[in-house]
Design an enzyme around this catalytic site. Sequence first.
Site, PDB file in Angstrom:
ATOM      1  N   GLY A 174      71.284   3.973  28.605  1.00  0.00           N
ATOM      2  CA  GLY A 174      70.096   4.023  27.750  1.00  0.00           C
ATOM      3  C   GLY A 174      70.315   4.857  26.509  1.00  0.00           C
ATOM      4  O   GLY A 174      69.573   4.716  25.529  1.00  0.00           O
ATOM      5  N   ALA A 409      66.513 -22.034   0.555  1.00  0.00           N
ATOM      6  CA  ALA A 409      67.237 -20.795   0.303  1.00  0.00           C
ATOM      7  C   ALA A 409      66.934 -20.257  -1.090  1.00  0.00           C
ATOM      8  O   ALA A 409      66.941 -19.045  -1.320  1.00  0.00           O
ATOM      9  CB  ALA A 409      68.733 -21.006   0.490  1.00  0.00           C
TER      10      ALA A 409
HETATM   11  C1  HXC Z   1      76.993  15.514  33.787  1.00  0.00           C
HETATM   12  C2  HXC Z   1      79.038  14.880  32.905  1.00  0.00           C
HETATM   13  C3  HXC Z   1      78.514  13.600  32.582  1.00  0.00           C
HETATM   14  C4  HXC Z   1      77.158  13.337  32.921  1.00  0.00           C
HETATM   15  C5  HXC Z   1      80.566  13.675  31.953  1.00  0.00           C
HETATM   16  N1  HXC Z   1      80.291  14.886  32.510  1.00  0.00           N
HETATM   17  N2  HXC Z   1      79.496  12.875  32.011  1.00  0.00           N
HETATM   18  N3  HXC Z   1      78.265  15.822  33.497  1.00  0.00           N
HETATM   19  N4  HXC Z   1      76.432  14.304  33.504  1.00  0.00           N
HETATM   20  N5  HXC Z   1      76.620  12.158  32.620  1.00  0.00           N
HETATM   21  C6  HXC Z   1      81.194  16.011  32.599  1.00  0.00           C
HETATM   22  C7  HXC Z   1      82.324  15.792  33.587  1.00  0.00           C
HETATM   23  O1  HXC Z   1      81.899  16.190  34.873  1.00  0.00           O
HETATM   24  C8  HXC Z   1      83.386  16.718  33.036  1.00  0.00           C
HETATM   25  O2  HXC Z   1      83.064  18.046  33.394  1.00  0.00           O
HETATM   26  C9  HXC Z   1      83.183  16.628  31.544  1.00  0.00           C
HETATM   27  O3  HXC Z   1      81.841  16.146  31.362  1.00  0.00           O
HETATM   28  C10 HXC Z   1      84.120  15.669  30.869  1.00  0.00           C
HETATM   29  O4  HXC Z   1      84.112  14.446  31.587  1.00  0.00           O
HETATM   30  P1  HXC Z   1      85.452  13.691  32.007  1.00  0.00           P
HETATM   31  O5  HXC Z   1      85.064  12.641  32.967  1.00  0.00           O
HETATM   32  O6  HXC Z   1      86.489  14.683  32.404  1.00  0.00           O
HETATM   33  O7  HXC Z   1      85.880  13.079  30.596  1.00  0.00           O
HETATM   34  P2  HXC Z   1      86.515  11.670  30.289  1.00  0.00           P
HETATM   35  O8  HXC Z   1      87.637  11.382  31.217  1.00  0.00           O
HETATM   36  O9  HXC Z   1      86.789  11.693  28.847  1.00  0.00           O
HETATM   37  O10 HXC Z   1      85.371  10.594  30.593  1.00  0.00           O
HETATM   38  C11 HXC Z   1      84.190  10.595  29.843  1.00  0.00           C
HETATM   39  C12 HXC Z   1      83.148   9.646  30.507  1.00  0.00           C
HETATM   40  C13 HXC Z   1      82.972  10.013  31.988  1.00  0.00           C
HETATM   41  C14 HXC Z   1      83.655   8.220  30.363  1.00  0.00           C
HETATM   42  C15 HXC Z   1      81.869   9.798  29.699  1.00  0.00           C
HETATM   43  O11 HXC Z   1      82.738  11.417  32.077  1.00  0.00           O
HETATM   44  C16 HXC Z   1      81.837   9.298  32.620  1.00  0.00           C
HETATM   45  O12 HXC Z   1      81.941   8.133  32.991  1.00  0.00           O
HETATM   46  N6  HXC Z   1      80.707  10.000  32.801  1.00  0.00           N
HETATM   47  C17 HXC Z   1      79.553   9.469  33.439  1.00  0.00           C
HETATM   48  C18 HXC Z   1      78.872   8.506  32.532  1.00  0.00           C
HETATM   49  C19 HXC Z   1      77.584   8.013  33.115  1.00  0.00           C
HETATM   50  O13 HXC Z   1      77.563   7.242  34.070  1.00  0.00           O
HETATM   51  N7  HXC Z   1      76.480   8.532  32.586  1.00  0.00           N
HETATM   52  C20 HXC Z   1      75.175   8.145  32.985  1.00  0.00           C
HETATM   53  C21 HXC Z   1      74.913   6.839  32.228  1.00  0.00           C
HETATM   54  S1  HXC Z   1      73.324   6.257  32.594  1.00  0.00           S
HETATM   55  P3  HXC Z   1      84.179  19.162  33.511  1.00  0.00           P
HETATM   56  O14 HXC Z   1      83.435  20.350  34.028  1.00  0.00           O
HETATM   57  O15 HXC Z   1      85.199  18.642  34.463  1.00  0.00           O
HETATM   58  O16 HXC Z   1      84.717  19.393  32.145  1.00  0.00           O
HETATM   59  C22 HXC Z   1      72.433   6.906  31.397  1.00  0.00           C
HETATM   60  C23 HXC Z   1      71.011   6.565  31.514  1.00  0.00           C
HETATM   61  C24 HXC Z   1      70.280   6.956  30.283  1.00  0.00           C
HETATM   62  O17 HXC Z   1      72.879   7.586  30.561  1.00  0.00           O
HETATM   63  C25 HXC Z   1      68.959   6.298  30.355  1.00  0.00           C
HETATM   64  C26 HXC Z   1      68.135   6.579  29.161  1.00  0.00           C
HETATM   65  C27 HXC Z   1      66.933   5.683  29.156  1.00  0.00           C
END
Ligand code: HXC
Length: 514
Positions: A174, A409
């Site tokens: 989102g 157009a």
């Molecule tokens: C809390 C998070 C996080 C999250 C990453 N981190 N995403 N912490 N909430 N959503 C933290 C990790 O734990 C890690 O902490 C640090 O950030 C870096 O992440 P890495 O995974 O090591 O980095 P990278 O390999 O570069 O990967 C990045 C990433 C991956 C692709 C973004 O972190 C990921 O897939 N995250 C989850 C994404 C996700 O599913 N988000 C929710 C989407 S749904 P440390 O302490 O180890 O440094 C959504 C709904 C919104 O957003 C709705 C709105 C209406």
Amino acid sequence: MKLTGQDIINELQDRREQARLGGGAARIDRQHAAGKLTARERIDVLLDPGSFEETDMFVVHRTRDFGMDGNTIAGDGVVTGSGLIHGQLIYIFSQDFTVFGGSLSAAHASKIVKILKLAIQNGAPVIGLNDSGGARIQEGVDSLGGYADVFLQNVLASGVVPQISVIMGPCAGGAVYSPAMTDFTFMVRGSSYMFVTGPDVVKTVTSEEVTAEELGGADTHTQISSVADGAFDNDLVALAEIRRLIRFLPAHNAAPLPKLPADDDLARTIPALDSLVPEDANSPYDMKELIINVADHSDFFELQADFAKNILTGFIRLNGSPVGVVANQPMVLAGCLDIDSSRKAARFVRFCDAFNIPILTLVDVPGFMPGTAQEYGGIIKHGAKLLFAYAEATVPKVTLITRKAYGGAYDVMSSKHLRGDANYAWPTAEIAVMGAKGAVEILYRSELNDADKIKKRTADYENRFANPFIAAERGFIDDVIIPHNSRFRLIQAFSKLRGKRQQNPPKKFGNIPL
Ligand code: HXC
């Protein structure tokens, strides 16, 4: 023991130092290794030196679940505040991927909301630098609520202050909807992506195998989806280009346009334009040549350059003042209007109208694109978007027809009938219902097997209609101008329109065919 005097100041400095370190040296190194600047470095590059004033540096999240109790970092993953770009006040938020992956908590969201509210209240553009793992997973619905709070402010700010998003890392789920509701979205090639659902979910649901780059990288969004208005090779170039863009935009919807010194000769003649249109009416030429030649210092900030290339959109300056340009591009699909080009141009026209930026329309259009793909895709509705946008626009509108202006157009492209203020044509203009060949094939169907007759009929039709004078006789064209004088004539037209006042009938809002 209570701290006093210098100790208090030292304590403050320590806290600031700590906050500036974000997620710490190791994570900063990882950010750099990925070819990305940190949130703070980006702000430093973007804003005038020394102008950044930070707000909410000490904000932390209030989560107690999943090991977050006591696990706080000052700022909570987003750096917010205000500063200057070329002396213009700007509000900014820059997500810090080194702090919990830049993920959005309720506290993080409230910082962004505060910035958006200040931008609306104080009338200044807002720039969001996005680099985030999305919703803070440990927070659940608090995070989702935070996103919605941001979305609401984006919508309230829309049409009030310019909003610019730069995607400089992940932007998924989102989270994509905040940039999507801003005026302009830019991406950084190779290090940014945007998608509603990532490659893993896509594979589970649709069995498609696709990489993050293919699904939502810069090429995808600038060439296929049109979600992004432009892409840049790295953070530095992206930020420099945003500084360039800001110079074309007013601070808010009631602010004067930013002027640069009018130091390019306003009466500059451009002999090359006299031969820009080829003798053969079906040969293409590059409409960008016209734009670049008439613009001050050839400076054209093009938007959506890699999408719907049959229409060009972007900003130039004429005699120091910003002007939005919409131009058919005969090099691509002969400059036809289709679904994508209509949508692209309509959104641009509406941006200009919302922010009082005059519109220059350069016309060489053989009509709407025929075919089932266009009809099934709703060209009627999408073409109507552009028609609607031009018709409702009350900003100064100057139109120059270089060659073809055929059929519907012709009406759509900022014609006199849609309240075009100054409508010019070059002597090479052809303003008609359609091209001579098509017209003769319909009017003289029974003579089609007589080549000589058809040739004569075609020549007759061309003589009568393949010129700008019938339209000029009716006042639909205000003047037929000599191509090499185009810059001067356009500048004259816009300068006379500076005091234009025009209002649409009172209404809540029009119902543009979305
Ligand atoms: C809390 C998070 C996080 C999250 C990453 N981190 N995403 N912490 N909430 N959503 C933290 C990790 O734990 C890690 O902490 C640090 O950030 C870096 O992440 P890495 O995974 O090591 O980095 P990278 O390999 O570069 O990967 C990045 C990433 C991956 C692709 C973004 O972190 C990921 O897939 N995250 C989850 C994404 C996700 O599913 N988000 C929710 C989407 S749904 P440390 O302490 O180890 O440094 C959504 C709904 C919104 O957003 C709705 C709105 C209406």
